[in-house]
Enzyme design. Sequence first.
Site, PDB file in Angstrom:
ATOM      1  N   CYS A 328      36.209  44.450  42.338  1.00  0.00           N
ATOM      2  CA  CYS A 328      36.456  45.859  42.641  1.00  0.00           C
ATOM      3  C   CYS A 328      36.507  46.066  44.165  1.00  0.00           C
ATOM      4  O   CYS A 328      37.416  45.593  44.821  1.00  0.00           O
ATOM      5  CB  CYS A 328      35.414  46.744  41.970  1.00  0.00           C
ATOM      6  N   HIS A 425      35.119  45.129  36.090  1.00  0.00           N
ATOM      7  CA  HIS A 425      33.668  45.051  35.946  1.00  0.00           C
ATOM      8  C   HIS A 425      33.360  44.462  34.571  1.00  0.00           C
ATOM      9  O   HIS A 425      34.024  44.779  33.590  1.00  0.00           O
ATOM     10  CB  HIS A 425      33.048  46.439  36.066  1.00  0.00           C
TER      11      HIS A 425
END
Length: 492
Positions: A328, A425
């Site tokens: 991310c 994630h």
Amino acid sequence: MIQGTHSDAGKSMLVTALCRALHRRGLKVAPFKPQNMALNSAVTVDGGEIGRAQAAQARACGLEPHSDMNPVLLKPTTDRAAQVILRGQAIGTLDAVAYHDYKRRAREAVLAAWASLTSRFDHLIVEGAGSPAEINLREHDIANMGFAEAVDCPVILLADIDRGGVFAHVVGTLALLSGSERERIVGVVINRFRGDRSLLQPGLDWLENETGKPVLGVLPYLQDLHLEAEDALPARNSPADAAAGPTLRVAVPVLPRISNHTDLDPLRLHPAVELVWVRPGRPLPPADLLILLGSKAVRADLAALREQRWDRDLLRHLRYGGKLIGICGGYQMLGRTIRDPEGIEGVPGSSPGLNLLPLDTTLTPEKRLRRVRGRLALRDAPLEGYEIHAGVTTVLAPGQPAAELAHGPDGLISADDQILGSYVHGLLDHPQACAALLDWARSQPTDRAQPIAGTGCAPDIRAVRERDLERLADMAEAHLDMSTILSLLEVR
């Protein structure tokens, strides 16, 4: 409602325990936290964003997490400001003073979410935030007693005996409440007790006589409990188990706005992995794998990384053949440029990235919130997780995607096979994906000839979390006055 005498008293744990215990009894129950401040978040079934603790509590109830379960989520961007997530969607960044004025509108969202849940479930277990005795935050309170009084909700006060001073915590908290608030507290629970209960009994008797509040339970200190953290990083590094054979060292720089560090829970539990959290002021140590995690303020955290000279450590690590993963915000840092023209995460502007992958990122007001599944490029391992990010990333040169997801390619693997970046994630949650990534990380030449253990050694983090939900429910049934708690639900 569970309120605590202070932060980290164990409110999330107790709510989770009650949710699973009541779910096992066949009750239609759901969790609720009016206001949460946390950098670890999850994507909900309705495409929103809530704290990870509430997502875990939803699973304890046998439910998919929903944005109504945590209608106000505050994600700090600096020490004085936070992004405000209202019923799952970001509405902007406010400083502390501006948010205090905004609470009236936030209260409307909280009560609307409460009404929505009470129409769909028979019982709600509510988690407070911080302490109800924070008198500077009492005005327009939506997190603790202000909420409890608005919906006429009974409160159990939780105190942590492991920190010491538990009786002072309880008596002091009650002393700082108004008369109606004190009456709302129906009992006290003591958390994290170690030792012989009989030695504690004189103190419990005194507490009940002094306060007029019954002690509804003394919960034991549970060793090796693996719940998804709401925010705080683990206090200690995770050593490998010597019996597991050759180990792999993973180092993670701790940046000021590090987020969703629960992505590394599978590594914390892996017997063949030594997970090292590198705090500011220390160089990145020799390691097989470095991981840059997500960030709530990517440009600011990138500047902090350079201030610590960790960028030089990263380059040295790569020169010696080490592997690097960016997830991310960490993936965004690996590119050439990060632009924030609208000041989404701070002062408008742009920052040069680490220039390790051919990509540019522009931050935009619209967040990407979605659950994803697909296959990891390494070993074609199955992958399932979620995306939470404000950046739009453009890959500037052809390359190998890190994964093929249902909606298309994700991330990038460098041409020299040393660097992997991804927006997903939960990248390590599936045991096969975890094993594939660790074997990839261990493939560089070292003086340790044997590879680490493979798939059979990788933990199934979801099974571990489910096991611990059952442990919590067993604890609640054994150590809480469940008859009184059930009577409170019947009254409602």
